[in-house]
Write a protein that holds these residues in place. Structure first.
Motif, PDB file in Angstrom:
ATOM      1  N   LEU A 159       0.862  -1.090  -0.121  1.00  0.00           N
ATOM      2  CA  LEU A 159       0.120   0.057   0.325  1.00  0.00           C
ATOM      3  C   LEU A 159       0.780   1.159   0.048  1.00  0.00           C
ATOM      4  N   ALA A 160       2.007   1.071   0.548  1.00  0.00           N
ATOM      5  CA  ALA A 160       3.135   2.219   0.690  1.00  0.00           C
ATOM      6  C   ALA A 160       3.446   2.606  -0.801  1.00  0.00           C
ATOM      7  N   LEU A 161       3.145   1.318  -1.881  1.00  0.00           N
ATOM      8  CA  LEU A 161       3.727   2.134  -3.291  1.00  0.00           C
ATOM      9  C   LEU A 161       2.413   2.794  -3.640  1.00  0.00           C
ATOM     10  N   TRP A 162       1.420   3.231  -3.090  1.00  0.00           N
ATOM     11  CA  TRP A 162       0.165   3.551  -3.297  1.00  0.00           C
ATOM     12  C   TRP A 162       0.203   4.840  -3.573  1.00  0.00           C
ATOM     13  N   PHE A 163       0.250   5.756  -1.974  1.00  0.00           N
ATOM     14  CA  PHE A 163      -0.635   7.095  -1.832  1.00  0.00           C
ATOM     15  C   PHE A 163       0.732   7.785  -1.747  1.00  0.00           C
ATOM     16  N   ASN A 219      -1.085  11.339   2.301  1.00  0.00           N
ATOM     17  CA  ASN A 219      -1.926  10.237   2.340  1.00  0.00           C
ATOM     18  C   ASN A 219      -1.779   8.922   3.100  1.00  0.00           C
ATOM     19  N   PHE A 220      -0.721   8.383   2.794  1.00  0.00           N
ATOM     20  CA  PHE A 220      -0.092   7.586   3.936  1.00  0.00           C
ATOM     21  C   PHE A 220      -0.114   7.333   5.130  1.00  0.00           C
ATOM     22  N   LEU A 221       0.286   8.660   5.139  1.00  0.00           N
ATOM     23  CA  LEU A 221       0.401   8.985   6.710  1.00  0.00           C
ATOM     24  C   LEU A 221      -1.393   8.933   7.514  1.00  0.00           C
ATOM     25  N   GLY A 222      -2.049   9.672   6.799  1.00  0.00           N
ATOM     26  CA  GLY A 222      -3.030   9.364   6.963  1.00  0.00           C
ATOM     27  C   GLY A 222      -3.479   7.562   7.524  1.00  0.00           C
ATOM     28  N   LEU A 223      -2.999   7.069   6.601  1.00  0.00           N
ATOM     29  CA  LEU A 223      -3.417   5.649   6.640  1.00  0.00           C
ATOM     30  C   LEU A 223      -3.118   4.988   7.590  1.00  0.00           C
ATOM     31  N   VAL A 224      -1.650   4.916   8.101  1.00  0.00           N
ATOM     32  CA  VAL A 224      -1.093   5.278   9.563  1.00  0.00           C
ATOM     33  C   VAL A 224      -1.892   5.204  10.689  1.00  0.00           C
ATOM     34  N   LEU A 225      -2.573   6.725  10.612  1.00  0.00           N
ATOM     35  CA  LEU A 225      -3.379   7.408  11.731  1.00  0.00           C
ATOM     36  C   LEU A 225      -4.408   6.219  11.874  1.00  0.00           C
ATOM     37  N   VAL A 226      -5.199   6.353  10.662  1.00  0.00           N
ATOM     38  CA  VAL A 226      -6.759   5.261  11.080  1.00  0.00           C
ATOM     39  C   VAL A 226      -6.105   3.840  10.804  1.00  0.00           C
ATOM     40  N   MET A 227      -5.392   3.003  10.309  1.00  0.00           N
ATOM     41  CA  MET A 227      -5.222   1.963  11.357  1.00  0.00           C
ATOM     42  C   MET A 227      -4.026   1.935  12.020  1.00  0.00           C
ATOM     43  N   ALA A 228      -3.866   2.668  13.204  1.00  0.00           N
ATOM     44  CA  ALA A 228      -3.681   2.703  14.893  1.00  0.00           C
ATOM     45  C   ALA A 228      -4.903   2.608  15.144  1.00  0.00           C
TER      46      ALA A 228
END
Length: 237
Positions: free
Chosen positions: A92-96, A100-109
């Motif tokens: 997924l890090a390849l996509w965002f 946006n990836f930082l947001g993904l990590v925040l939501v994931m956490a």
């Protein structure tokens, strides 16, 4: 326009892949290598449709993926993440892009934290450790989970229960009111987290969290936001 449509097709395919990843992780606690490879393989097509430059654009994406893999490998080594989770997050890090990836990590956490507490509730409720009080501790853990869910919802922009206005007014009259108001939610969060950990450990339970579910749902959150904002911009244009 055709290229923009292809971008939406790719995002839709990614969303379906994430749904499959969430389902398989819930079912068998595994995420297949073929699925992770397919997600990673789709990234270069996404770069092309979005007009990403080889440098620094693609270089940044590869750097994010490499850093993600290195950090997640450490979590894998201490048994905090599964191998499939590491590969999925790296893909997924390849996509965002970074934001946006930082947001993904925040939501994931946030989702992973709440999921851990939910799994902890199940374990404590079925505890057979002598000398403990499963019913009382389950109720306490449910209360902690509700507080955590409210905090996560507030961070992610969802519904939340606000601190009573009367309490806020009282705190506002104190010296260093701004600092106090900022620290109150963090103090509550720390107490809830520490209490939850203590309760779960008391019952000798180690939650087996389907972390792939948290990663997949976070990815869907970001993908859904991207599709919606893109369609809104297209309609406005």
């Amino acid at each position: 326009m055709d290229q923009q449509i292809f971008t939406y097709v790719l995002l839709g395919a990614l969303a379906m892949a994430l749904l499959v990843a969430a389902f398989t992780d819930l079912k068998s606690r595994t995420i297949g290598n073929k699925l992770n490879l397919a997600i990673a393989a789709g990234a270069p097509l996404f770069w092309w449709t979005t007009g990403l430059d080889l440098w620094p654009g693609v270089g940044i994406q590869l750097g994010i993926a490499a850093a993600t893999f290195a950090i997640c490998t450490l979590f894998f080594a201490i048994r905090q993440m599964g191998g499939g989770d590491v590969k999925l997050l790296t893909a997924l890090a390849l996509w965002f892009p970074p934001t946006n990836f930082l947001g993904l990590v925040l939501v994931m956490a946030m989702l992973g934290w709440v999921l851990t507490l939910v799994m902890g509730i199940w374990g404590v409720a079925h505890s057979r450790v002598v000398g403990t009080k499963p019913l009382r501790d389950t109720a306490l853990l449910v209360a902690c989970t509700l507080v955590a869910a409210n905090f996560a919802s507030a961070v992610l922009g969802g519904p939340k229960l606000a601190i009573p206005q009367g309490l806020l007014d009282s705190l506002a009259t104190l010296p260093n009111a701004t600092l106090i108001l900022a620290m109150v939610p963090m103090a509550i969060l720390a107490v809830v987290t520490l209490a939850s950990i203590r309760i779960i450990r008391r019952h000798e339970h180690q939650p087996r969290v389907p972390y792939g579910l948290a990663i997949s749902m976070a990815g869907l959150w970001i993908v859904g936001g991207g599709i919606f904002s893109g369609m809104t911009a297209a309609a406005a244009g």
